[in-house]
Design a protein around this motif. Sequence first.
Motif, short mmCIF file in Angstrom:
data_model
loop_
_atom_site.label_atom_id
_atom_site.label_comp_id
_atom_site.label_asym_id
_atom_site.label_seq_id
_atom_site.Cartn_x
_atom_site.Cartn_y
_atom_site.Cartn_z
N GLU A 115 0.80 -1.23 0.00
CA GLU A 115 0.00 0.00 0.00
C GLU A 115 0.83 1.27 0.00
O GLU A 115 0.42 2.28 -0.58
CB GLU A 115 -0.93 -0.01 1.22
CG GLU A 115 -1.97 -1.13 1.18
CD GLU A 115 -2.85 -1.14 2.42
OE1 GLU A 115 -2.55 -0.35 3.37
OE2 GLU A 115 -3.81 -1.92 2.47
N ARG A 116 2.03 1.23 0.64
CA ARG A 116 2.79 2.47 0.77
C ARG A 116 4.27 2.34 0.40
O ARG A 116 5.03 3.29 0.54
CB ARG A 116 2.70 2.98 2.22
CG ARG A 116 1.29 3.36 2.63
CD ARG A 116 1.26 3.89 4.06
NE ARG A 116 1.42 2.82 5.02
CZ ARG A 116 0.43 2.08 5.50
NH1 ARG A 116 -0.80 2.28 5.07
NH2 ARG A 116 0.66 1.13 6.40
N GLY A 117 4.68 1.17 -0.05
CA GLY A 117 6.10 0.96 -0.32
C GLY A 117 6.59 1.70 -1.55
O GLY A 117 7.75 2.12 -1.61
N TRP A 118 5.74 1.86 -2.56
CA TRP A 118 6.11 2.54 -3.80
C TRP A 118 5.30 3.83 -3.94
O TRP A 118 4.48 4.16 -3.09
CB TRP A 118 5.88 1.61 -4.98
CG TRP A 118 7.06 0.69 -5.24
CD1 TRP A 118 8.10 0.89 -6.10
CD2 TRP A 118 7.33 -0.57 -4.60
NE1 TRP A 118 8.99 -0.16 -6.04
CE2 TRP A 118 8.56 -1.07 -5.12
CE3 TRP A 118 6.70 -1.32 -3.62
CZ2 TRP A 118 9.12 -2.26 -4.74
CZ3 TRP A 118 7.26 -2.52 -3.22
CH2 TRP A 118 8.46 -2.98 -3.77
N ASN A 119 5.49 4.47 -5.04
CA ASN A 119 4.82 5.75 -5.25
C ASN A 119 3.30 5.61 -5.34
O ASN A 119 2.56 6.54 -5.07
CB ASN A 119 5.34 6.42 -6.53
CG ASN A 119 6.81 6.79 -6.41
OD1 ASN A 119 7.27 7.11 -5.31
ND2 ASN A 119 7.54 6.74 -7.52
N GLU A 120 2.86 4.45 -5.76
CA GLU A 120 1.42 4.20 -5.86
C GLU A 120 1.12 2.80 -5.32
O GLU A 120 2.00 1.93 -5.34
CB GLU A 120 0.96 4.31 -7.32
CG GLU A 120 1.70 3.39 -8.27
CD GLU A 120 1.27 3.59 -9.71
OE1 GLU A 120 0.06 3.41 -9.97
OE2 GLU A 120 2.12 3.94 -10.54
N PRO A 121 -0.09 2.58 -4.83
CA PRO A 121 -0.43 1.25 -4.29
C PRO A 121 -0.33 0.18 -5.37
O PRO A 121 -0.63 0.43 -6.55
CB PRO A 121 -1.88 1.43 -3.82
CG PRO A 121 -2.06 2.89 -3.64
CD PRO A 121 -1.20 3.55 -4.67
N LEU A 122 0.10 -0.99 -4.95
CA LEU A 122 0.23 -2.12 -5.88
C LEU A 122 -0.97 -3.05 -5.72
O LEU A 122 -1.64 -3.06 -4.69
CB LEU A 122 1.52 -2.89 -5.60
CG LEU A 122 2.82 -2.09 -5.65
CD1 LEU A 122 3.99 -2.99 -5.26
CD2 LEU A 122 3.04 -1.50 -7.04
N LYS A 123 -1.22 -3.85 -6.74
CA LYS A 123 -2.27 -4.85 -6.69
C LYS A 123 -1.64 -6.23 -6.53
O LYS A 123 -0.61 -6.52 -7.13
CB LYS A 123 -3.12 -4.82 -7.97
CG LYS A 123 -3.97 -3.58 -8.13
CD LYS A 123 -4.81 -3.67 -9.39
CE LYS A 123 -5.68 -2.43 -9.56
NZ LYS A 123 -6.49 -2.51 -10.81
N LEU A 124 -2.28 -7.06 -5.72
CA LEU A 124 -1.79 -8.43 -5.55
C LEU A 124 -2.11 -9.24 -6.80
O LEU A 124 -3.18 -9.10 -7.41
CB LEU A 124 -2.44 -9.10 -4.35
CG LEU A 124 -1.98 -8.65 -2.96
CD1 LEU A 124 -2.77 -9.41 -1.90
CD2 LEU A 124 -0.50 -8.89 -2.78
N ALA A 125 -1.18 -10.08 -7.19
CA ALA A 125 -1.43 -11.01 -8.29
C ALA A 125 -2.37 -12.10 -7.79
O ALA A 125 -2.43 -12.38 -6.58
CB ALA A 125 -0.12 -11.60 -8.78
N PRO A 126 -3.12 -12.74 -8.69
CA PRO A 126 -4.00 -13.84 -8.25
C PRO A 126 -3.21 -14.89 -7.49
O PRO A 126 -2.05 -15.17 -7.80
CB PRO A 126 -4.55 -14.40 -9.57
CG PRO A 126 -4.44 -13.26 -10.54
CD PRO A 126 -3.23 -12.49 -10.14
#
Length: 808
Positions: A115-126
Amino acid sequence: MTCTGCETKLQRTLGAVASVSNLKTSLVLARAEFDLDTKCGSVADVLKHLDRTTEFKCERVEQLGSTIDIIAPNEAPDFVKQPWPEGVTDITVLGKNTARIAYEPEVVGARDLVERGWNEPLKLAPLQPDPSIAAGNNHLRNMGYMTLISILLTVPVLVLAWAPLPEKEIQYNSASLALATVVQVVIAGPFYPKALKALVFSRVIEMDLLIVLSTSAAYVFSVVSFGYLVAGTPLSTGSFFETSTLLVTLIMVGRFVAALARQKAVESIAIHSLQPTTAVLIGEPGEADREVDARLLQFGDTFRVVPESRIPTDGTVLSGFSEVDESTITGESRPVEKHAGSAVIAGTINGSGTLIVRLTRLPGANTIDMIAEMVDEAKLSKPKLQHLADRVASYFVPVIVALTIVTFVVWIAVGVAVRHQSGAESAIQAITYAITVLIVSCPCAIGLAVPMVIVIATGVGAERGVIFKTAQSLEVAYRTTHVVLDKTGTLTEGKLSVVAVDFYGNDKTAAASLLLGLVHNIKHPVSIAVAAHLRLQGISPTAVNNIKTLPGLGVQGTAPSGLLRAGNARWLGLTSDSRTQQSSPSQPHTLLCFTISDTLTATVTMTDTLRPTTPSAIAALRRRNITVHVLSGDDEPAVRAVTDALAIPPALVRARCTPADKQAYVAGLVNAHTLRPVVMFCGDGTNDAPALAAATVGVAVVDSASDGTGAGGNVSVTTAEIASSAADVVLMRPDLEGVVAAVELSRRAVRRIAFNFAWSFVYNLFAVLLAAGVFVNVRIPPQFAGLGELVSVLPVVVAAVALRWERA
């Protein structure tokens, strides 16, 4: 991998690689594990070597500790090049837009990272399925497609051969030739490089070679027969295309069904399937609860377990009350009460109450994963019976080839000398018999006889809270002649309660405070009981330095007032002191003595209760003619009270035992007779490690639901410590019934293996005799010989799977 020849080929090929050592392979799991010397070669080199020499399609299974798969906001290779947040140790590209992030969970949590590690939130892969199961499903899917194509091509050939059609023999046979050629090249074609590479690189004559020889002989014979037909001089047998095509198709059907049965069997005991995929995370003050992917849980999280739901990971209950069904992990059939302070286990099922739980282990490193790891270790190990099966299978194919040659020669002689046939007619008949012998025999049943049972039995055991860490322990447990038991936590509840505390000095409060300071961090049942009792009295611990535990004796430390010791009277030299004598022989207790500078300062009297299941478990062991021994570090009266209640003879009981005493006793039993009895020792995995190692089968008992703060016979032992201990078997709950279950499961598994061997022998004997024409008037038509794989393998698979259907 279809038969033991495949596994032998894999072992020999990998064994020839200089950088590979400690190789383990599994036929049923289609898996290999080994240590790799990266100075001599890389994983890529090994995979390339396997592809060149075996035709196996290999996939590397990566386990990098704590990982999480994400969908990159842009292409994955570009994502990897960005600066990594603190705590990230590696990022691997999985696909065009997916990547796997390895991280240190103590530094950064999965949810914070996403949620906060990069510049934008990431989505989990299936969520990806278990790699071994996924690979098996892919193989099964591809085999299913090939089998379906083979069936579709074979049916027209059968119609043209067997249906009452108008006489257009050359046209029909031309169509059959075209279809049979496609079947031989496309469907049977992959067998050729496999068989040849096994012969050249691994020097293994395997089942694929029999398939190649038999199907090629049938196809070539059909082509020759067709040539004679076109030339106007047809052979007496006519064309033979239905034989070659039906042979290939039935082989494919047999292998597909066998592979399907094996895959379903492996899936049925997949421990990871117990892991829930979501968790209800309790929000910060002012925030609502939210449901999150269980992979996003991190240290410090508190989650809510709603009624009738699975617990997402290991934790400690903060508030709430419920009953939890732990049968899937510990084998305990009765629901277990949970309240504040209780430990809960991942994958267990909550009852009607709601629990608020603080996470103690992350998904991916919890009890489920520990169990799965130990079960996999057992599946990859091999019992002595497997070596026997491998030896038999290594001679199988050469013997069948020799019998084929004998069959061919004998039937030519019979045709010419007995039936007065021409040489051509005798040769045609001899070829049909030889083809049938080649293909009807099947070593696959022999290859699966042992590993199929091991896979199912270890899975069944894990479901009942009995984990076999090695296949060897499963193989020998049924022959157990002696069971040696620790008392506390195995025969008894291990929940000591303090009956009385007597102080011998003027300042009782100071002495109590020193005693609490000495024992309050020791996770031994005696220390836990004493610490809990003193805290209830409002005592606060005094700082004690240089604390050291002495297994089987007690604990010592230093304070300004002098050397502090707490332990048994014998260690402290107080056996003759009247204050340490048993006050009531009819109600024996466990006694802890506390000294300051070698002066007796306090005694703590405690009592324990016998487990309700202990008498029935002891009786069950006796019915199996197993001699029960008891070793304990407790004083004589406390031990004898328990053993007398269980009618265990005094000659088989030892009190005041140190770990070295237990090891010597067990070693003495193991070496007592020329026949080397099978001795099973049941202990806690830490203090009893020497005895566990000395026993034929070491059984470590662990209360997997313990968080180390409550009482229990083995609360000092974590599941991770048990996994790496000297034990061969792990019981996930401290109950003697697990020992009985281990012996019984071993007995049933060995019976299955014996049945599988017997069936393999009987099938191959009669199948070869029928195929060779020994019974003259009763024989197996060559086109139906391909059913042999199905007929031989399915009973072996069913016999193994039946372990799951039996009464517990």
